[in-house]
Motif scaffolding. Structure first.
Motif, PDB file in Angstrom:
ATOM      1  N   GLU A  59       0.857  -1.185   0.000  1.00 13.76           N
ATOM      2  CA  GLU A  59       0.000   0.000   0.000  1.00 13.76           C
ATOM      3  C   GLU A  59       0.896   1.239   0.000  1.00 13.76           C
ATOM      4  OE1 GLU A  59      -3.538   2.083  -0.050  1.00 13.76           O
ATOM      5  OE2 GLU A  59      -3.305  -0.088  -0.147  1.00 13.76           O
ATOM      6  N   VAL A  60       0.794   2.042  -1.052  1.00  8.41           N
ATOM      7  CA  VAL A  60       1.609   3.246  -1.191  1.00  8.41           C
ATOM      8  C   VAL A  60       0.677   4.408  -1.531  1.00  8.41           C
ATOM      9  CG1 VAL A  60       3.575   4.333  -2.348  1.00  8.41           C
ATOM     10  CG2 VAL A  60       3.555   1.858  -2.024  1.00  8.41           C
ATOM     11  N   PRO A  61       0.067   5.005  -0.504  1.00  9.78           N
ATOM     12  CA  PRO A  61      -0.818   6.133  -0.770  1.00  9.78           C
ATOM     13  C   PRO A  61      -0.028   7.379  -1.162  1.00  9.78           C
ATOM     14  CG  PRO A  61      -0.620   5.792   1.584  1.00  9.78           C
ATOM     15  CD  PRO A  61       0.136   4.673   0.913  1.00  9.78           C
ATOM     16  N   SER A  62      -0.672   8.238  -1.906  1.00  5.91           N
ATOM     17  CA  SER A  62      -0.039   9.498  -2.277  1.00  5.91           C
ATOM     18  C   SER A  62       0.105  10.367  -1.037  1.00  5.91           C
ATOM     19  CB  SER A  62      -0.892  10.225  -3.311  1.00  5.91           C
ATOM     20  OG  SER A  62      -0.378  11.534  -3.517  1.00  5.91           O
ATOM     21  N   PRO A  63       1.251  11.007  -0.859  1.00 10.57           N
ATOM     22  CA  PRO A  63       1.423  11.892   0.293  1.00 10.57           C
ATOM     23  C   PRO A  63       0.916  13.315   0.033  1.00 10.57           C
ATOM     24  CG  PRO A  63       3.505  11.627  -0.822  1.00 10.57           C
ATOM     25  CD  PRO A  63       2.506  10.760  -1.558  1.00 10.57           C
ATOM     26  N   SER A  64       0.001  13.467  -0.917  1.00  7.04           N
ATOM     27  CA  SER A  64      -0.490  14.803  -1.269  1.00  7.04           C
ATOM     28  C   SER A  64      -1.034  15.570  -0.068  1.00  7.04           C
ATOM     29  CB  SER A  64      -1.584  14.720  -2.329  1.00  7.04           C
ATOM     30  OG  SER A  64      -1.040  14.248  -3.530  1.00  7.04           O
ATOM     31  N   PHE A  65      -1.744  14.894   0.840  1.00  6.74           N
ATOM     32  CA  PHE A  65      -2.333  15.578   1.981  1.00  6.74           C
ATOM     33  C   PHE A  65      -1.516  15.420   3.248  1.00  6.74           C
ATOM     34  CE2 PHE A  65      -5.781  14.823  -0.995  1.00  6.74           C
ATOM     35  CZ  PHE A  65      -6.211  16.136  -1.180  1.00  6.74           C
ATOM     36  N   THR A  66      -0.865  14.279   3.420  1.00  7.00           N
ATOM     37  CA  THR A  66      -0.037  14.070   4.611  1.00  7.00           C
ATOM     38  C   THR A  66       1.334  14.713   4.450  1.00  7.00           C
ATOM     39  OG1 THR A  66       0.770  11.961   3.749  1.00  7.00           O
ATOM     40  CG2 THR A  66      -1.163  11.891   5.197  1.00  7.00           C
ATOM     41  N   TYR A  85       4.150  19.809  -2.946  1.00  8.14           N
ATOM     42  CA  TYR A  85       3.347  20.699  -3.793  1.00  8.14           C
ATOM     43  C   TYR A  85       2.718  21.842  -2.996  1.00  8.14           C
ATOM     44  CZ  TYR A  85      -0.154  22.203  -7.182  1.00  8.14           C
ATOM     45  OH  TYR A  85      -0.921  22.949  -8.033  1.00  8.14           O
ATOM     46  N   ARG A  86       2.216  21.534  -1.810  1.00  5.85           N
ATOM     47  CA  ARG A  86       1.499  22.546  -1.033  1.00  5.85           C
ATOM     48  C   ARG A  86       2.411  23.426  -0.173  1.00  5.85           C
ATOM     49  NH1 ARG A  86      -3.287  19.645   1.897  1.00  5.85           N
ATOM     50  NH2 ARG A  86      -1.516  19.242   3.214  1.00  5.85           N
ATOM     51  N   LEU A  87       3.717  23.178  -0.212  1.00  9.92           N
ATOM     52  CA  LEU A  87       4.640  24.010   0.557  1.00  9.92           C
ATOM     53  C   LEU A  87       5.062  25.225  -0.248  1.00  9.92           C
ATOM     54  CD1 LEU A  87       7.122  21.506   2.258  1.00  9.92           C
ATOM     55  CD2 LEU A  87       4.955  22.384   3.115  1.00  9.92           C
ATOM     56  N   ASP A  88       5.308  26.315   0.453  1.00  6.78           N
ATOM     57  CA  ASP A  88       5.802  27.521  -0.209  1.00  6.78           C
ATOM     58  C   ASP A  88       7.316  27.495  -0.371  1.00  6.78           C
ATOM     59  OD1 ASP A  88       3.298  28.723  -0.511  1.00  6.78           O
ATOM     60  OD2 ASP A  88       3.352  29.454   1.555  1.00  6.78           O
ATOM     61  N   GLY A  89       7.986  26.740   0.471  1.00  7.25           N
ATOM     62  CA  GLY A  89       9.439  26.701   0.422  1.00  7.25           C
ATOM     63  C   GLY A  89       9.984  25.776   1.491  1.00  7.25           C
ATOM     64  N   PRO A  90      11.292  25.822   1.702  1.00  4.71           N
ATOM     65  CA  PRO A  90      11.949  24.861   2.583  1.00  4.71           C
ATOM     66  C   PRO A  90      11.713  25.060   4.081  1.00  4.71           C
ATOM     67  CG  PRO A  90      13.550  26.408   1.709  1.00  4.71           C
ATOM     68  CD  PRO A  90      12.242  26.693   1.018  1.00  4.71           C
TER      69      PRO A  90
END
Length: 152
Positions: A59-66, A85-90
């Motif tokens: 099982e390899v869910p996308s980490p898009s939300f986590t 994707y949802r981060l503005d930077g480091p």
């Protein structure tokens, strides 16, 4: 060594590439997965992690939300799949356990968000849409000496 460009006619070809690269990975490695939405970054990461685990049903869910998923793999290897994707930077990476994750293997989608934290010696894998709905073009750069023998 110049970048290696490979045509990937379908999702199965992307999975085969992941299967060829997985045994070449080492603790401390980073794979930077770049490309537009829908180019196959998550599909590559899923196939790569399944190949490392030796489990095609892992099982390899996308980490898009986590934002990050962690896997304990055979041989004591810990892998971390980041979707930035949802981060503005480091600056937000510290809260995601970036420093600890770097001791294992990291796969990073949207690596441009890493800024100066982009690991040296990483494998850069750029996926682009091909000329059909299912085809992709992969461009690999990095991992000197470890990409030898790949088709292309």
């Amino acid at each position: 060594m110049p970048p290696l460009t490979l045509p990937l006619p379908d999702a199965e070809a992307t999975a085969r590439l992941a299967g060829l690269l997985a045994p070449r990975a080492r603790p401390g490695d980073a794979i930077l997965l770049d490309g537009p939405l829908g180019a196959g970054k998550s599909a590559f990461a899923r196939a790569f992690l399944r190949a490392l685990a030796g489990d095609p049903a892992l099982e390899v869910p996308s980490p898009s939300f986590t934002l990050v998923q962690t896997y304990d793999l055979p041989g004591g290897l810990e892998a971390h799949h980041f979707d930035l994707y949802r981060l503005d930077g480091p600056t937000d990476l510290r809260e995601l356990g970036w420093e600890e994750a770097r001791r294992g293997l990291v796969l990073i989608e949207w690596p441009d968000r890493l800024g100066p934290l982009a690991p040296e010696g990483a494998l850069h894998l750029r996926l682009a849409h091909g000329d059909t709905e299912t085809s992709r073009i992969a461009t690999l750069d990095g991992w000197p000496g470890r990409l030898h023998g790949l088709p292309g």
